[in-house]
Design an enzyme around this catalytic site. Structure first.
Site, short mmCIF file in Angstrom:
data_model
loop_
_atom_site.label_atom_id
_atom_site.label_comp_id
_atom_site.label_asym_id
_atom_site.label_seq_id
_atom_site.Cartn_x
_atom_site.Cartn_y
_atom_site.Cartn_z
N ARG A 315 0.88 -1.10 -0.22
CA ARG A 315 0.30 -0.09 0.27
C ARG A 315 0.57 1.19 -0.59
O ARG A 315 0.80 2.19 -0.98
CB ARG A 315 -1.09 0.26 1.65
CG ARG A 315 -2.04 1.03 1.63
CD ARG A 315 -2.17 2.12 2.64
NE ARG A 315 -2.68 0.19 3.21
CZ ARG A 315 -4.31 0.65 2.72
NH1 ARG A 315 -4.96 1.29 2.78
NH2 ARG A 315 -4.49 -0.78 3.75
N ASP A 336 15.68 3.26 -8.56
CA ASP A 336 16.98 2.78 -8.10
C ASP A 336 17.19 1.66 -7.46
O ASP A 336 16.42 1.44 -6.83
CB ASP A 336 17.21 3.64 -7.03
CG ASP A 336 18.77 3.53 -5.94
OD1 ASP A 336 19.19 3.85 -6.29
OD2 ASP A 336 18.47 2.95 -4.97
N GLU A 391 17.56 0.71 -12.45
CA GLU A 391 18.61 0.46 -12.75
C GLU A 391 19.28 -0.36 -12.09
O GLU A 391 19.52 -0.87 -11.11
CB GLU A 391 19.17 1.54 -11.22
CG GLU A 391 20.99 1.48 -11.45
CD GLU A 391 21.13 1.94 -9.67
OE1 GLU A 391 22.57 1.78 -9.77
OE2 GLU A 391 20.31 1.68 -8.81
#
Ligand code: NAG
Ligand code: NAG
Ligand code: NAG
Ligand code: NAG
Length: 663
Positions: A315, A336, A391
């Site tokens: 959530r 990231d 990434e």
């Protein structure tokens, strides 16, 4: 600069589909199960993923207020702040099901809300062990650090005149040219720069340079500036260091008006260990939001790891993504630390060689994998033009395959050090070009020299004037800087990413103020003044970057199929490839020039020079005649049906230089 790769990396792996299929089906099954649960939850996933509308602090339309938190281990929860004279017990939350707590406050007698805009709040958590903890709501939308304290304040942000977006989002471009930026360092001054400065001083530069997308780092609030934004403390707060939420909204809106998309560098892979101004031990327990025990700690980053199998964590994180898109107008995300999320070993101490066992097996964290699948599925379903970038350094196959195929559903992968990706470049190994330094990956960048400084170092302090002849170091550096950028642009992938300042050869390195450097801002800034000084060669590098983007915008090689490398000659240090209708010719040799060099070409016809790093305007030597027509001959060469001789009428193919020629 770095490059992005989308599907084509994975396409080559289709031969292995039979090998991967069982895993993909398994992953898809897990994803389906979670999605079904979400769809059946509390009004479907649309409402579930907009939980920021009910968690935290809210003024409702009748000016009553609603406060909601998730603190399963708490014994009691209270709200305190300016509004009640910091009374610790007067405003208890009511205990609800599943570890949730709720408090409602009616409007005051004059019908104004109980808690005013800009006033301070805190959640007081009483633990079962009898401790009393002062906390910032994990859903806080604005937090500020008072000059008198090291601990952040939670500010109730409810401005009377919220910023109203005026411009539509730009459509997703075919070719993605990304300018990666950090607002705080985006000025030459030795201080933290602001959202407004960025809007007024940096956006016009980005537009002029021809980038169509900005990736903003260090936006999510992080108490420690020197973490470069990667130790997030408040996930829903735009860093107050640079200004107010409304000023960030304006920045994004103005970027949109220039046709530029804005991506958020989102950090969902881990969280700061801070307790008083972070998420850690919010309810006094080790396991709220995070895995309890060793699994909840990153072995190297000194941070906490989310428990992605927890309903409330889903959530929180999924709502977080929607918050940045709906509230601020962001157009997508760079996720990231995806490598750390994907594996139980977090990529620590394990090189990735491309062996399939590395990507499929028990060491893969299926909880976080399913989280990423859900995130991508929901984002792409709700926001047509949303862009997601992973990434990932591990090279996990299927990362950019659609979720329906058991992939993760990312649009792009940020290709950093995948050796396979650079096979073409290996021809240059041992040569004078340092290809690994083209990836200006933030983590590697901190404390590391910029590309220009790797190439030219201290000579940049004395010899960058365009009024004096170039010394050999500057000459070679200036030429290579352009060539490396164009090589990355042309060969790298399906997108191009430039870190702020690299476009003009920013010298030195990045280092944030911290105890170890006496809190100095000297290296935590971008010296735009250098490019604005027209007798310096930074301007020449800048103009090359601009024209490289504009040329791409015209010929669209990023959106074309992967490059066909016809020549990668180790001895000559020459690399030649075709992409789209464009032929790229690079001579990296430090001393050799070549006469009448034969260039293989797929498409026959007439070619002309369109971008030439040797152009005088770019600090080159101006040795090529741009009015020459190059005609292909049906002479097969390097497995291409046609070929042409570059520079046939001249004695030399001068060096160092790069030529791009096309039809
Ligand atoms: C912001 O920009 C103005 C000029 O537009 C400049 O005077 C000011 O010093 C800048 N501040 C920062 C922090 O960059
Ligand atoms: C993660 O959350 C799930 C679901 O709430 C829970 O069953 C599990 O014990 C948690 N894992 C850890 C290591 O805390
Ligand atoms: C340029 O660098 C050389 C060393 O390579 C140095 O001797 C010279 O003084 C520098 N030029 C200027 C104008 O400082
Ligand atoms: C975003 C942007 O500025 N794009 C420009 C890049 O360059 C081409 C060619 O000059 C322009 O047409 C684009 O508008």
């Amino acid at each position: 600069s770095g490059c992005l790769t989308g599907t084509h990396f994975v396409l080559q792996l289709d031969v292995f589909a039979r090998l991967l299929l069982p895993f993909c089906l398994g992953r898809y099954g897990l994803f389906q199960k979670q999605l079904t649960l979400l769809e059946e939850a509390e009004g479907g996933f649309d409402q579930f993923t907009r939980s920021y509308e009910s968690f935290g602090a809210h003024r409702l339309s009748d000016n009553s207020m609603l406060f909601r938190e998730w603190a399963p281990a708490a014994e009691a929860v209270f709200l305190t702040g300016d509004f009640n004279g910091w009374d610790k017990f007067s405003h208890p939350y009511k205990k609800k099901q599943f570890g949730k707590w709720e408090l409602q406050l009616p409007p005051k007698e004059d019908n104004s809300p109980a808690v005013a805009h800009n006033s301070k709040l805190k959640v007081v958590v009483h633990t079962k062990g009898g401790e009393r903890l002062y906390r910032i709501s994990p859903w806080a939308t604005y937090v500020t650090k008072p000059s008198t304290s090291v601990i952040y304040d939670w500010i109730f942000w409810d401005p009377p005149h919220p910023y109203v977006r005026k411009h539509p989002r730009p459509r997703k471009p075919c070719s993605l040219r990304i300018y990666e930026a950090h607002v705080g360092i985006a000025s030459p001054e030795c201080k933290v720069a602001s959202y407004s400065n960025f809007t007024h001083n940096v956006l016009p530069r980005i537009k002029d340079l021809g980038y169509n997308c900005i990736q903003l780092m260090a936006i999510m609030e992080h108490a420690y500036y020197a973490s470069f934004g990667y130790q997030v403390t408040s996930f829903f707060s735009a860093s107050s260091r640079y200004g107010t939420p409304e000023e960030l909204k304006e920045l994004i809106d103005v970027a949109h008006s220039l046709g530029i998309m804005v991506l958020l560098d989102v950090v969902h892979s881990h969280a700061s260990k801070n307790t008083e101004d972070g998420l850690n031990h919010f309810d006094g327990s080790d396991s709220c939001f995070f895995h309890g025990g060793a699994r909840g700690e990153h072995p190297v980053w000194d941070s906490r790891l989310f428990n992605y199998s927890s309903w409330e964590v889903l959530r929180f994180l999924l709502s977080n993504l929607r918050w940045w898109i709906d509230e601020y107008g962001f157009d997508g995300f760079r996720f990231d630390g995806v490598t750390s999320m994907l594996y139980h070993h977090h990529g620590v101490g394990s090189g990735f060689s491309g062996n399939y066992a590395e990507y499929f097996g028990l060491h893969v964290d299926e909880d976080s994998l399913v989280y990423l699948m859900l995130a991508n599925h929901i984002l792409h379903m709700l926001y047509q033009d949303c862009i997601t970038i992973a990434e990932d350094v591990s090279g996990m196959p299927t990362l950019c395959r659609p979720v329906q195929e058991g992939g993760c559903g990312f649009d792009y992968r940020l290709a950093m050090a995948i050796p396979d990706k650079w096979i073409q470049v290996r021809a240059l190994k041992g040569g004078s070009i340092i290809i690994t330094h083209t990836t200006n990956v933030p983590c590697a960048l901190v404390g590391d020299k910029t590309l220009a400084f790797w190439l030219m170092d201290k000579d940049m302090y004395t010899n960058m004037s365009a009024l004096i002849p170039m010394n050999p170091v500057i000459d070679r550096g200036v030429q290579l800087h352009k060539m490396i950028r164009l090589l990355t642009h042309g060969l790298g992938g399906e997108g191009y990413l430039n870190f702020m300042g690299n476009e003009f050869g920013h010298p030195e390195w990045l280092d944030f103020p911290r105890v170890g450097n006496s809190e100095s801002y000297h290296y935590a800034r971008r010296q735009f003044n250098l490019v604005d000084t027209d007798h310096l060669r930074y301007w020449q590098l800048y103009v090359f970057d601009r024209d490289m983007n504009r040329t791409e915008a015209k010929y669209g090689w990023l959106a074309a199929a992967p490059a066909y490398v016809s020549t990668k000659h180790e001895g000559d240090k020459v690399i030649i490839f075709e992409r789209g209708d464009v032929v790229f010719v690079f001579n990296f040799h430090p001393t050799n020039s070549y006469s009448s060099y034969r260039v293989a070409v797929g498409t026959p016809g007439k070619y002309r020079i369109k971008l030439d790093s040797d152009d005088l305007e770019y600090g080159g030597h101006g040795r090529l005649d741009h009015n020459t027509d190059f005609f292909t001959e049906p002479i097969p060469f390097n497995e291409r049906a046609n070929s042409m001789q570059v520079d046939p009428d001249r004695p030399h193919l001068y060096t160092p230089k790069v030529t791009s020629v096309w039809d």
